[in-house]
Motif scaffolding. Structure first.
Motif, short mmCIF file in Angstrom:
data_model
loop_
_atom_site.label_atom_id
_atom_site.label_comp_id
_atom_site.label_asym_id
_atom_site.label_seq_id
_atom_site.Cartn_x
_atom_site.Cartn_y
_atom_site.Cartn_z
N VAL A 380 -7.59 2.77 16.38
CA VAL A 380 -8.74 2.59 17.29
C VAL A 380 -9.57 3.87 17.40
CG1 VAL A 380 -7.62 0.78 18.63
CG2 VAL A 380 -7.39 3.16 19.35
N SER A 381 -9.40 4.78 16.44
CA SER A 381 -10.02 6.10 16.57
C SER A 381 -11.47 6.13 16.10
CB SER A 381 -9.25 7.11 15.74
OG SER A 381 -9.45 6.83 14.36
N GLY A 382 -11.93 5.04 15.49
CA GLY A 382 -13.28 5.04 14.97
C GLY A 382 -13.36 5.56 13.55
N MET A 383 -12.20 5.75 12.90
CA MET A 383 -12.24 6.16 11.48
C MET A 383 -12.75 4.98 10.65
SD MET A 383 -8.37 5.85 10.14
CE MET A 383 -7.48 4.30 10.25
N PHE A 384 -13.09 5.27 9.38
CA PHE A 384 -13.59 4.20 8.52
C PHE A 384 -12.60 3.04 8.48
CE2 PHE A 384 -11.13 6.97 5.89
CZ PHE A 384 -11.67 8.21 6.14
N GLY A 385 -13.14 1.82 8.67
CA GLY A 385 -12.29 0.66 8.90
C GLY A 385 -11.39 0.28 7.74
N TRP A 386 -11.83 0.55 6.51
CA TRP A 386 -11.05 0.03 5.37
C TRP A 386 -9.68 0.66 5.26
CZ3 TRP A 386 -9.13 3.31 1.75
CH2 TRP A 386 -9.71 4.58 1.66
N LEU A 387 -9.51 1.86 5.83
CA LEU A 387 -8.22 2.55 5.68
C LEU A 387 -7.12 1.91 6.51
CD1 LEU A 387 -6.90 4.96 4.30
CD2 LEU A 387 -7.55 6.39 6.22
N ARG A 388 -7.52 1.04 7.45
CA ARG A 388 -6.51 0.54 8.38
C ARG A 388 -5.50 -0.38 7.70
NH1 ARG A 388 -10.07 -1.98 12.96
NH2 ARG A 388 -11.09 -2.72 11.08
N VAL A 389 -5.99 -1.33 6.90
CA VAL A 389 -5.05 -2.30 6.32
C VAL A 389 -4.07 -1.63 5.35
CG1 VAL A 389 -4.89 -4.34 4.85
CG2 VAL A 389 -6.47 -4.31 6.78
N PRO A 390 -4.52 -0.76 4.43
CA PRO A 390 -3.52 -0.07 3.59
C PRO A 390 -2.49 0.68 4.42
CG PRO A 390 -5.76 0.43 2.84
CD PRO A 390 -5.89 -0.42 4.04
N MET A 391 -2.91 1.29 5.52
CA MET A 391 -1.96 2.04 6.35
C MET A 391 -1.01 1.10 7.07
SD MET A 391 -2.25 5.39 6.30
CE MET A 391 -3.26 6.40 5.24
N MET A 392 -1.49 -0.09 7.42
CA MET A 392 -0.58 -1.07 8.03
C MET A 392 0.48 -1.46 7.01
SD MET A 392 -1.35 -4.91 9.53
CE MET A 392 -2.35 -5.55 8.20
N ILE A 393 0.07 -1.65 5.77
CA ILE A 393 1.03 -2.10 4.76
C ILE A 393 2.06 -1.01 4.46
CG2 ILE A 393 1.26 -2.82 2.35
CD1 ILE A 393 -1.53 -4.19 2.73
N THR A 394 1.61 0.23 4.26
CA THR A 394 2.58 1.30 3.98
C THR A 394 3.52 1.50 5.18
OG1 THR A 394 0.89 2.87 4.68
CG2 THR A 394 1.23 2.60 2.32
N THR A 395 2.98 1.37 6.38
CA THR A 395 3.82 1.55 7.56
C THR A 395 4.92 0.50 7.59
OG1 THR A 395 1.91 2.39 8.76
CG2 THR A 395 3.80 1.72 10.07
N MET A 396 4.55 -0.72 7.21
CA MET A 396 5.57 -1.77 7.21
C MET A 396 6.56 -1.55 6.08
SD MET A 396 3.59 -5.11 8.27
CE MET A 396 3.74 -5.53 9.98
N LEU A 397 6.07 -1.03 4.96
CA LEU A 397 6.98 -0.80 3.83
C LEU A 397 8.04 0.25 4.17
CD1 LEU A 397 4.65 -0.91 0.70
CD2 LEU A 397 6.27 -2.64 1.50
N ILE A 398 7.67 1.20 5.01
CA ILE A 398 8.63 2.26 5.34
C ILE A 398 9.79 1.70 6.14
CG2 ILE A 398 7.97 3.28 7.56
CD1 ILE A 398 7.71 5.94 6.05
N ALA A 399 9.60 0.50 6.71
CA ALA A 399 10.71 -0.14 7.41
C ALA A 399 11.81 -0.55 6.43
CB ALA A 399 10.22 -1.37 8.17
N ILE A 400 11.47 -0.68 5.16
CA ILE A 400 12.48 -1.18 4.21
C ILE A 400 13.54 -0.13 3.89
CG2 ILE A 400 12.78 -2.05 1.86
CD1 ILE A 400 9.96 -3.45 2.49
N PRO A 401 13.16 1.11 3.48
CA PRO A 401 14.22 2.12 3.33
C PRO A 401 14.96 2.40 4.64
CG PRO A 401 12.04 3.11 3.04
CD PRO A 401 11.86 1.62 3.02
N THR A 402 14.24 2.33 5.77
CA THR A 402 14.90 2.55 7.04
C THR A 402 15.90 1.43 7.32
OG1 THR A 402 12.77 3.45 7.72
CG2 THR A 402 14.45 3.27 9.41
N GLY A 403 15.46 0.20 6.99
CA GLY A 403 16.36 -0.94 7.15
C GLY A 403 17.60 -0.80 6.27
N ILE A 404 17.41 -0.31 5.04
CA ILE A 404 18.56 -0.10 4.15
C ILE A 404 19.59 0.78 4.83
CG2 ILE A 404 19.29 1.02 2.01
CD1 ILE A 404 16.64 0.15 0.77
#
Lengths: 641, 269
Positions: A380-404
């Motif tokens: 919600v910081s007002g940064m360029f909008g397109w960066l949000r979805v890739p960051m959502m995906i990588t953030t979710m991916l990091i749950a996988i090694p943590t889950g392991i």
């Protein structure tokens, strides 16, 4: 004459003298420069304090003796031959000297960081007292903002990050069969920078206008526009960061070059893996927070315009640079804890770690992915909008090694012989609460929900589930686990368990309800709140006081056990890793004979399996008298079933 | 592990999952639903809860069951079975979470696109954050005969609104919890949120980004009224001809020291 000699020698007399010298140098530089430029007045308080915040800690480090060896070497003088007088500690006074023994430094780190932990905890309770009712009770809004800012800064930069460095300092060289860290003098310097950083943050309360009050995140342009206290953060972080980087370099070199013969990377205990990967994160990421704070310093003191949008600066840039460090910092605060949990769970479940290689790979995966998620703090910081979805995906991916990692610890329990010692309780408590913190982390990653809950108490709840239920519980697990090794004494098991249960219950009653008030609309970092949140906040405040009190049990247990607990055996947990194969506490130079590693670190239940051997078996003290607590002292390779 | 153990574990785990999901869905988590967007976000949260509970229950069930089943008897010095891993299991616990989070990410993306979609007949409202109050400037447009400025905003029900958000000093965050939407007000940038208010009455406006001394008092309300009432209200407003973006805001002359005195006054209502 004797006094003059004392003043010239490294130590506290010279350190005491260094304070006025440092302040004098700082003041001198400012006055000289202002005189040359013809500025009026010559004595500018803000400028003098700023320069003194750099010169005084440096002067102190020189005074206490961190640089003596290097100065002699650099100036061509005869260096003092290493007589190893800086190794070991025979009385408490030795802990107040520049000591190059990794075991002494480890304990210096741990005790110092717990000192700051207690202060930061008291600040938290003062905030909870203020928040026990809407309106203004005990503290002014400015003081309140200062309290949560200093609380978070101390907890992060002076407790969690360095206490892990302390535990690793003590344990890692022993675990890899090394006599010390690779750079013992650098190690001492790293330690002594810390109290300076902490002191600066605390002293900010005495600055005109109060302490820094912009959160530990110090977002510009608020931080470039606030009173002098902010400088104490801006510069304090530099010392904490430099300490962190130097230690990480030290760990990297130590782990890469000083492993005992036979200890391949795939035979390293997971604590060593964890500190190896953490150190990579520290070395790569920490310069970014140093940079972000230097930019703030320059904007404040030198008139640059990094974050002044009226003059071409970019406000959002601050957040990008800041979070490029501060998100990896979350993993800097978590990976060493992962290592501790692996040691504690395998030793107490009497089983090899499930999927050892995947555990190591997942650490590496977290390091890599950790650098690709920073902007999820900025949805919600007002940064360029397109960066949000890739960051959502990588953030979710990091749950996988943590889950392991979570699943592998749980699978390690399966068909084990589970000893519910205090460290094991903390490890299982950690798994519980870190899973919850991970789940709320996934929720925060989903952008539409984050738009609602970012900057609310939901985030406060999440961060405490991850950093208290997560990191701090692993710290407790680690301290109880290695307490016998560090002190040569056993702690009181009943008090340890009582400490766990009280912490576990009151942790959850303190931070659990914060999820509710956050989603329901209470923003974070507020000294006052809407009436509708009163009941929940009263409950949270009362819980937090009880939670704070439960810590006294830990403190009492640690102090009395260190002074007069029963003598600990070399290997009370019957663990296989090398630190348990030497006496408790270890000999001053760790090993009379360097061990040879012949197998994996967690071969519990494998008949005849050994992790490391000493050629002269008689010297290995592992097979001596039975331990007074936590099970017998049977030699690790023997399967007694 | 006997067959009875498995049955016990699976039954208890299943019951706990169902109970957990029911409990989580029964809790009234959110403030009132003031906008269409709120409904989508609340549903998204319910889905997240339904996915999360089984994972937490799974971890807890195995931990508690293991401790109950394989806890060492006093004096037991034996070791556990040396199981070093199980490739199939590891593949499973990589695959299933990957599928789950991919699904959630796609769903989240769809909702995001939906709530940020530009809709026809949008009412534009310029928002300006300043230590420590929000002010609004509504430009001339359909339903608004002339531009006006206010600190007590009203919005028509059922008409999409676009807030164009700016700041004249430090970063603030414009948050209406009932609408579930917020965006930082950033000096030098214009940020936007779009929302279609659906619920009549007052809704809180909260500053969510630490902005200085008076941050916690930076609270106002927006009132959602019927479209007819909105047009009456808008028509009665005194026009403000100013062309500058910050027309509604006092000149940016005060410093933080002045702001301290503002904070004592409390929220500007």
């Amino acid at each position: 004459m004797a006094f003059a000699a004392k003043l010239a020698a490294p130590g506290w007399y010279r350190a005491a003298l260094s304070f006025p010298v440092g302040i004098g140098i700082g003041m001198g530089i400012v006055v000289l420069v202002r005189a040359l430029y013809g500025y009026d007045p010559l004595f500018d308080g803000n400028a003098i304090v700023t320069v003194c915040l750099i010169s005084t800690p440096l002067a102190f480090l020189v005074g206490i003796g961190c640089f003596d060896y290097w100065f002699r070497w650099a100036s061509g003088a005869a260096t003092i031959p290493e007589d190893h007088s800086g190794h070991g500690a025979t009385s408490w006074r030795d802990y107040f000297k520049v000591n190059t023994d990794h075991k002494v430094i480890g304990i210096q780190y741990i005790v110092t960081t717990f000192f700051f932990f207690i202060l930061a905890g008291l600040m938290a309770m003062l905030m909870r007292a203020e928040l026990a009712a809407p309106g203004s009770q005990f503290v002014e809004p400015n003081t309140f903002n200062g309290l949560f800012s200093v609380h978070a800064s101390l907890m992060i930069f002076l407790f969690i990050i360095p206490v892990f460095a302390g535990i690793a300092n003590y344990v890692v060289p022993l675990m890899i069969g090394a006599p010390d860290m690779a750079f013992p003098r650098l190690n001492a310097l790293s330690y002594w920078m810390l109290p300076m950083a902490g002191l600066m943050m605390l002293l900010s309360f005495f600055a005109p206008g109060g302490s820094f009050a912009t959160g530990w995140t110090a977002y510009a342009p608020l931080s470039t526009d606030t009173p002098l206290g902010q400088q104490f953060f801006t510069l304090g972080v530099q010392f904490a960061g430099a300490s962190s980087i130097a230690t990480a370099l030290n760990f990297l070199v130590t782990i890469i070059t000083m492993r005992a013969p036979g200890m391949t990377f795939w035979r390293m205990p997971l604590l060593v893996w964890a500190n190896f990967t953490t150190s990579l994160l520290v070395v790569i990421a920490t310069p970014f927070i140093a940079g972000s704070q230097f930019f703030v310093l320059f904007d404040r003191s030198l008139g640059t315009n990094f974050f002044d949008n009226g003059s071409g600066g970019d406000v959002v840039m601050y957040q990008h640079v800041f979070w490029f460090y501060s998100h990896p910092a979350v993993y800097i605060m978590m990976l060493p804890g992962f290592g501790i949990i692996s040691e504690v769970v395998s030793a107490n479940a009497r089983k090899p770690i499930f999927g050892y290689r995947m555990m190591a790979f997942s650490l590496m995966a977290i390091v890599l992915l950790g650098f690709t998620v920073w902007a999820h703090h900025m949805f919600v910081s007002g940064m360029f909008g397109w960066l949000r979805v890739p960051m959502m995906i990588t953030t979710m991916l990091i749950a996988i090694p943590t889950g392991i990692k979570i699943f592998s610890w749980v699978a390690t329990l399966w068909k084990g012989v589970i000893h519910m010692t205090t460290p094991m309780l903390f490890a299982l408590g950690f798994i519980t609460m870190f899973t919850l913190g991970g789940i709320s982390g996934i929720m925060l990653a989903v952008i539409p929900l984050d738009i609602h809950v970012s900057d609310t108490y939901f985030v406060v709840a999440h961060i405490h589930y991850v950093l208290f239920g997560g990191s701090v519980f692993t710290i407790f697990a680690g301290l109880y686990h290695w307490f016998p090794k560090m002190t040569g004494r056993m702690y009181d098991e009943s008090l340890g368990k009582l400490h766990f249960w009280l912490s576990f219950v009151f942790f959850n009653t303190t931070f659990g309800p914060m999820h509710f008030v956050g989603i329901d609309g209470m923003p974070r970092r507020v000294a006052d709140y809407a009436e509708q949140f009163t009941a929940m906040n009263v409950f949270i405040s009362i819980s937090s006081f009880l939670f704070g009190l439960s810590f006294l049990i830990f403190l009492y247990n640690m102090i009395t056990s260190w002074r007069g607990g029963p003598k600990a055996a070399a290997n009370p947990w019957r663990a296989h890793t090398i630190e348990w194969q030497v006496s408790s506490p270890p000999p001053i130079f760790n090993f009379d004979e360097i061990p040879t590693v012949v197998g994996g670190p967690y071969e519990y239940g494998v008949p005849g399996a050994v992790h490391a051997v000493f050629k002269d078996k008689a010297k290995a003290p592992a097979a001596t008298a039975p331990a007074p607590a936590g099970g017998g002292g049977a030699p690790p390779p023997v399967r007694t079933e | 592990m006997t067959r009875r153990d498995w049955a016990l574990m699976l039954t208890l785990g299943g019951l706990a999952t169902v109970a957990g999901i029911v409990l989580c869905l029964m809790i009234d988590w959110f403030p009132g639903q003031g906008a269409d967007e709120a409904k989508q976000i609340d549903t998204l949260y319910d889905v997240l809860l339904i996915v999360s509970v089984p994972i937490f229950v799974l971890v807890m069930t195995v931990v508690i069951f293991s401790v109950w089943k394989w806890r060492a008897k006093p004096g037991d010095m034996s070791d556990g079975e040396p199981i070093h891993g199980n490739t199939l299991l590891e593949v499973i616990w990589v695959t299933i979470p990957t599928i789950l989070v991919t699904g959630l990410a796609v769903y989240g993306w769809i909702v995001l696109d939906d709530i940020e979609d530009r809709k026809p007949d949008t009412l534009i409202v310029n928002v300006s954050g300043q230590q420590f109050a929000w002010s609004f400037r509504v430009p001339k447009q359909a339903g608004v005969p002339k531009q006006f400025a206010t600190t007590e905003l009203q919005l028509p029900r059922g008409r999409p609104v676009e807030f164009d958000i700016r700041s004249s000093d430090v970063i603030h965050s414009f948050w209406i919890p009932d609408f579930r939407l917020k965006s930082d007000a950033v000096p030098g940038l214009k940020t936007q949120i779009r929302v279609k208010p659906s619920e009549l009455g007052p809704h809180d406006i909260v500053c969510a980004e630490l902005c200085g001394l008076g941050h916690s008092t930076m609270r106002q309300t927006v009132r959602v009224v019927e479209p007819k009432a909105f047009e009456d209200w808008a028509g009665k407003q005194k026009g403000s001809g100013g062309s500058g973006e910050q027309a509604a805001v006092a000149p940016d002359t005060h410093t933080l020291a002045d702001a301290a005195s503002i904070s004592k006054v409390g929220a500007v209502q």
